[in-house]
Design a protein around this motif. Structure first.
Motif, PDB file in Angstrom:
ATOM      1  N   ALA A 123      -2.159   4.946 -14.123  1.00 27.52           N
ATOM      2  CA  ALA A 123      -2.337   3.530 -13.772  1.00 27.52           C
ATOM      3  C   ALA A 123      -2.318   3.394 -12.255  1.00 27.52           C
ATOM      4  N   TYR A 124      -3.172   2.521 -11.750  1.00 24.89           N
ATOM      5  CA  TYR A 124      -3.249   2.322 -10.307  1.00 24.89           C
ATOM      6  C   TYR A 124      -3.334   0.830 -10.025  1.00 24.89           C
ATOM      7  N   SER A 125      -2.505   0.353  -9.119  1.00 16.22           N
ATOM      8  CA  SER A 125      -2.541  -1.028  -8.665  1.00 16.22           C
ATOM      9  C   SER A 125      -2.888  -1.008  -7.187  1.00 16.22           C
ATOM     10  N   PRO A 126      -4.037  -1.568  -6.806  1.00 15.07           N
ATOM     11  CA  PRO A 126      -4.456  -1.497  -5.404  1.00 15.07           C
ATOM     12  C   PRO A 126      -3.491  -2.138  -4.411  1.00 15.07           C
ATOM     13  N   GLY A 127      -2.722  -3.147  -4.836  1.00  8.08           N
ATOM     14  CA  GLY A 127      -1.777  -3.724  -3.888  1.00  8.08           C
ATOM     15  C   GLY A 127      -1.470  -5.171  -4.160  1.00  8.08           C
ATOM     16  N   LEU A 128      -0.562  -5.712  -3.357  1.00  5.61           N
ATOM     17  CA  LEU A 128      -0.155  -7.111  -3.470  1.00  5.61           C
ATOM     18  C   LEU A 128      -0.850  -7.917  -2.388  1.00  5.61           C
ATOM     19  N   HIS A 129      -1.414  -9.034  -2.792  1.00  6.43           N
ATOM     20  CA  HIS A 129      -2.095  -9.961  -1.896  1.00  6.43           C
ATOM     21  C   HIS A 129      -1.318 -11.275  -1.962  1.00  6.43           C
ATOM     22  N   LYS A 130      -0.749 -11.696  -0.842  1.00  2.00           N
ATOM     23  CA  LYS A 130       0.060 -12.907  -0.805  1.00  2.00           C
ATOM     24  C   LYS A 130      -0.653 -13.951   0.045  1.00  2.00           C
ATOM     25  N   LEU A 159      -0.512 -24.403   8.195  1.00  2.00           N
ATOM     26  CA  LEU A 159      -1.239 -23.156   8.373  1.00  2.00           C
ATOM     27  C   LEU A 159      -1.434 -22.504   7.016  1.00  2.00           C
ATOM     28  N   THR A 160      -2.434 -21.648   6.947  1.00  4.59           N
ATOM     29  CA  THR A 160      -2.595 -20.777   5.790  1.00  4.59           C
ATOM     30  C   THR A 160      -2.510 -19.343   6.294  1.00  4.59           C
ATOM     31  N   LEU A 161      -1.861 -18.516   5.488  1.00  3.06           N
ATOM     32  CA  LEU A 161      -1.633 -17.120   5.851  1.00  3.06           C
ATOM     33  C   LEU A 161      -1.989 -16.246   4.667  1.00  3.06           C
ATOM     34  N   ASP A 162      -2.612 -15.131   4.962  1.00  7.15           N
ATOM     35  CA  ASP A 162      -3.129 -14.204   3.955  1.00  7.15           C
ATOM     36  C   ASP A 162      -2.680 -12.800   4.366  1.00  7.15           C
ATOM     37  N   VAL A 163      -1.858 -12.164   3.534  1.00  7.62           N
ATOM     38  CA  VAL A 163      -1.379 -10.812   3.821  1.00  7.62           C
ATOM     39  C   VAL A 163      -1.675  -9.931   2.613  1.00  7.62           C
ATOM     40  N   TYR A 164      -2.406  -8.865   2.849  1.00  3.66           N
ATOM     41  CA  TYR A 164      -2.734  -7.919   1.779  1.00  3.66           C
ATOM     42  C   TYR A 164      -2.560  -6.507   2.308  1.00  3.66           C
ATOM     43  N   LEU A 165      -1.771  -5.714   1.596  1.00  2.00           N
ATOM     44  CA  LEU A 165      -1.599  -4.301   1.921  1.00  2.00           C
ATOM     45  C   LEU A 165      -1.931  -3.481   0.692  1.00  2.00           C
ATOM     46  N   CYS A 166      -2.795  -2.527   0.860  1.00  2.00           N
ATOM     47  CA  CYS A 166      -3.156  -1.631  -0.239  1.00  2.00           C
ATOM     48  C   CYS A 166      -2.020  -0.654  -0.521  1.00  2.00           C
ATOM     49  N   ASN A 167      -2.070  -0.088  -1.703  1.00  2.00           N
ATOM     50  CA  ASN A 167      -1.024   0.821  -2.165  1.00  2.00           C
ATOM     51  C   ASN A 167      -1.569   2.216  -2.378  1.00  2.00           C
ATOM     52  N   TYR A 168      -2.275   2.742  -1.411  1.00  2.00           N
ATOM     53  CA  TYR A 168      -2.897   4.044  -1.613  1.00  2.00           C
ATOM     54  C   TYR A 168      -1.871   5.144  -1.840  1.00  2.00           C
ATOM     55  N   GLN A 169      -0.870   5.235  -0.975  1.00  2.00           N
ATOM     56  CA  GLN A 169       0.113   6.316  -1.099  1.00  2.00           C
ATOM     57  C   GLN A 169       1.500   5.830  -1.504  1.00  2.00           C
ATOM     58  N   GLN A 170       1.730   4.517  -1.433  1.00  3.88           N
ATOM     59  CA  GLN A 170       3.037   3.973  -1.774  1.00  3.88           C
ATOM     60  C   GLN A 170       2.885   2.520  -2.187  1.00  3.88           C
ATOM     61  N   ASP A 171       3.881   1.999  -2.879  1.00  2.00           N
ATOM     62  CA  ASP A 171       3.886   0.598  -3.275  1.00  2.00           C
ATOM     63  C   ASP A 171       4.354  -0.238  -2.081  1.00  2.00           C
ATOM     64  N   ASN A 172       3.470  -1.061  -1.545  1.00  5.57           N
ATOM     65  CA  ASN A 172       3.775  -1.886  -0.383  1.00  5.57           C
ATOM     66  C   ASN A 172       4.124  -3.325  -0.747  1.00  5.57           C
ATOM     67  N   SER A 173       4.372  -3.602  -2.019  1.00  3.23           N
ATOM     68  CA  SER A 173       4.605  -4.980  -2.459  1.00  3.23           C
ATOM     69  C   SER A 173       5.771  -5.638  -1.728  1.00  3.23           C
ATOM     70  N   GLN A 174       6.899  -4.960  -1.639  1.00  2.00           N
ATOM     71  CA  GLN A 174       8.049  -5.557  -0.958  1.00  2.00           C
ATOM     72  C   GLN A 174       7.783  -5.716   0.531  1.00  2.00           C
ATOM     73  N   LYS A 175       7.033  -4.793   1.084  1.00  3.97           N
ATOM     74  CA  LYS A 175       6.657  -4.887   2.501  1.00  3.97           C
ATOM     75  C   LYS A 175       5.848  -6.164   2.745  1.00  3.97           C
ATOM     76  N   VAL A 176       4.914  -6.484   1.840  1.00  2.48           N
ATOM     77  CA  VAL A 176       4.119  -7.710   1.962  1.00  2.48           C
ATOM     78  C   VAL A 176       5.047  -8.922   1.929  1.00  2.48           C
ATOM     79  N   ARG A 177       5.957  -8.946   0.968  1.00  2.00           N
ATOM     80  CA  ARG A 177       6.891 -10.080   0.848  1.00  2.00           C
ATOM     81  C   ARG A 177       7.754 -10.216   2.105  1.00  2.00           C
ATOM     82  N   ILE A 194      -0.986 -12.234  -5.769  1.00  2.84           N
ATOM     83  CA  ILE A 194      -2.027 -11.673  -6.617  1.00  2.84           C
ATOM     84  C   ILE A 194      -1.846 -10.160  -6.621  1.00  2.84           C
ATOM     85  N   ASN A 195      -1.555  -9.619  -7.779  1.00  4.99           N
ATOM     86  CA  ASN A 195      -1.492  -8.168  -7.933  1.00  4.99           C
ATOM     87  C   ASN A 195      -2.906  -7.685  -8.205  1.00  4.99           C
ATOM     88  N   ARG A 196      -3.426  -6.922  -7.258  1.00  2.00           N
ATOM     89  CA  ARG A 196      -4.829  -6.528  -7.357  1.00  2.00           C
ATOM     90  C   ARG A 196      -4.964  -5.149  -7.935  1.00  2.00           C
TER      91      ARG A 196
END
Length: 120
Positions: free
Chosen positions: A5-12, A80-98, A118-120
């Motif tokens: 299973a692969y999850s590309p990353g978290l998009h906030k 303001l609107t803010l968009d932060v997305y980090l891919c998870n190629y080598q590690q889960d960056n979800s908490q980093k995004v938060r 959004i979990n992509r």
């Protein structure tokens, strides 16, 4: 062949209300805080585009090796609107995004109007 299973990353995506609109017109300050965030979280900047509007609002996009950080400000509406997305190629960056988003909320002393993950 079964692939893991692969999850590309978290998009906030967030919209903030900001009581002190000076930060909503300070594009240089946003670039500086973002560069500090990139260094603290060991993220690699590929490029940055800054556009300041006539009313001193701004739109900024940081293209990262890991994906992107984008902001759009509306000082006339204290928002303001803010968009932060980090891919998870080598590690889960979800908490980093938060954590990065929390850092921006603190920087702007903002109140959340909308908050989407959004979990992509």
């Amino acid at each position: 062949m079964d692939l893991p299973a692969y999850s590309p990353g978290l998009h906030k995506l967030i919209t903030l209300h900001v009581d002190h609109p000076q930060r909503l017109t300070d594009s240089k300050g946003f670039v500086a805080i973002t560069n500090s965030i990139l260094e603290a979280y060991q993220l690699e900047k590929v490029g940055v585009i800054v556009h300041d509007f006539d009313n001193d609002s701004f739109t900024i996009s940081f293209c990262l090796k890991e994906s992107h950080i984008c902001i759009h400000t509306w000082p006339e509406y204290n928002q303001l609107t803010l968009d932060v997305y980090l891919c998870n190629y080598q590690q889960d960056n979800s908490q980093k995004v938060r954590d990065i988003v929390a850092g921006y909320i603190a920087y702007f002393e903002g109140t959340i109007i909308k908050d989407f993950e959004i979990n992509r």
